[in-house]
Design an enzyme around this catalytic site. Structure first.
Site, PDB file in Angstrom:
ATOM      1  N   ASP A  21       0.806  -1.220   0.000  1.00  0.00           N
ATOM      2  CA  ASP A  21       0.000   0.000   0.000  1.00  0.00           C
ATOM      3  C   ASP A  21       0.839   1.271   0.000  1.00  0.00           C
ATOM      4  OD1 ASP A  21      -1.976  -1.865   0.346  1.00  0.00           O
ATOM      5  OD2 ASP A  21      -2.908  -0.874   2.072  1.00  0.00           O
ATOM      6  N   HIS A  49      -4.957   9.255   0.947  1.00  0.00           N
ATOM      7  CA  HIS A  49      -5.028   8.528   2.217  1.00  0.00           C
ATOM      8  C   HIS A  49      -5.938   9.165   3.251  1.00  0.00           C
ATOM      9  CE1 HIS A  49      -3.409   5.489   5.052  1.00  0.00           C
ATOM     10  NE2 HIS A  49      -3.110   4.862   3.938  1.00  0.00           N
ATOM     11  N   TYR A  81      -6.500   2.799   6.325  1.00  0.00           N
ATOM     12  CA  TYR A  81      -6.732   2.314   7.705  1.00  0.00           C
ATOM     13  C   TYR A  81      -7.797   1.218   7.774  1.00  0.00           C
ATOM     14  CZ  TYR A  81      -4.969   7.091   7.871  1.00  0.00           C
ATOM     15  OH  TYR A  81      -4.267   8.241   7.621  1.00  0.00           O
ATOM     16  N   HIS A 100       3.831  -2.330   3.048  1.00  0.00           N
ATOM     17  CA  HIS A 100       3.926  -0.992   2.451  1.00  0.00           C
ATOM     18  C   HIS A 100       5.272  -0.853   1.743  1.00  0.00           C
ATOM     19  CE1 HIS A 100       0.966  -0.673   5.681  1.00  0.00           C
ATOM     20  NE2 HIS A 100       0.421   0.309   4.987  1.00  0.00           N
TER      21      HIS A 100
HETATM   22 NI    NI Z   1      -2.511   2.990   3.378  1.00  0.00          NI
END
Ligand code: NI
Length: 234
Positions: free
Chosen positions: A45, A99, A136, A186
């Site tokens: 991500d 985000h 999230y 990530h």
């Molecule tokens: Ni994210």
């Protein structure tokens, strides 16, 4: 058609012709059958970022496919990496423009955000993403009603953004993964990318095949519905 021509060449000149042929860019990937083998989906991500290209090299070396949930605001300047993702049979998903927590936004705001992100990605790849992931993992009833794609969450959270430690990422990945798992990582963190070779090798030794989210979930998933893994589909 191409195969017939190759067959002719092979018949007359032997193996040399076969090995000299470059892999065609439009060769269709045959994904593993997740009903017959143990599949797992690695997801990355918040990118692309400075370590994404290195990650793509690592995935390529291991013939592993992954899914990248991109931020629309990161698309500009990373066209090469995004094109590579598509060329190398990874999946590109929508992780919103910047985000924002979708649970705090109105329906119109969510729609605008996801559309803008889709368009930025489509400008590079020629296709809008088919799945999305909310930042999230945060959703409201409004968000679920508004989002017009399947919502992909995860069941294995490596907490890589927090621990920044390849050994911990490996431990969590190997301890918590089971068939049909979706791992959250990530690629904007160097330590996460550093963990990937060992994650791939350890899970591969355990019999796992690395596929994209859509390959693992199949076509039977619904827009506006959240999924954390493939086991819930059985
Ligand atoms: Ni994210």
């Amino acid at each position: 058609m191409r195969k017939a021509a190759v067959g002719g060449l092979v018949a007359t000149t032997g193996l040399l012709a076969l090995t000299a042929l470059p892999a065609s860019a439009d060769d269709e990937r045959t994904a593993p059958d997740c009903d017959k083998v143990k599949c797992v989906a690695l997801t990355f991500d918040d990118g692309p970022g400075p370590y994404t290209d290195e990650l793509l090299d690592i995935l390529d070396e291991h013939d592993a496919k992954a899914t990248f949930y991109l931020l629309g605001s990161n698309v500009d300047g990373h066209g090469d990496e995004i094109e590579r993702m598509v060329d190398e049979d990874h999946e590109v998903g929508n992780h919103t423009w910047d985000h924002e927590d979708l649970a705090t936004l109105s329906s119109d705001e969510i729609e605008d955000d996801l559309d803008r992100t889709d368009r930025a990605i489509e400008d590079v790849t020629g296709e809008a993403p088919t799945t999305m992931r909310p930042p999230y993992g945060s959703l409201s009833d409004t968000a679920r009603e508004t989002i017009d794609k399947p919502i992909m969450l995860w069941d294995v959270d490596t907490l890589d953004w927090q621990n920044r430690d390849p050994d911990t990422i490996l431990d969590i990945s190997t301890e918590e993964t089971s068939e049909g798992s979706v791992l959250l990582l990530h690629d904007i963190h160097e330590t996460s990318v550093e963990a990937v070779p060992d994650v791939l090798e350890t899970l591969s030794d355990d019999g796992y095949e690395f596929v994209t989210v859509s390959e693992m979930m199949g076509s039977d998933i619904d827009a506006g519905t959240a999924y954390s893994d493939a086991r819930s589909l059985d």
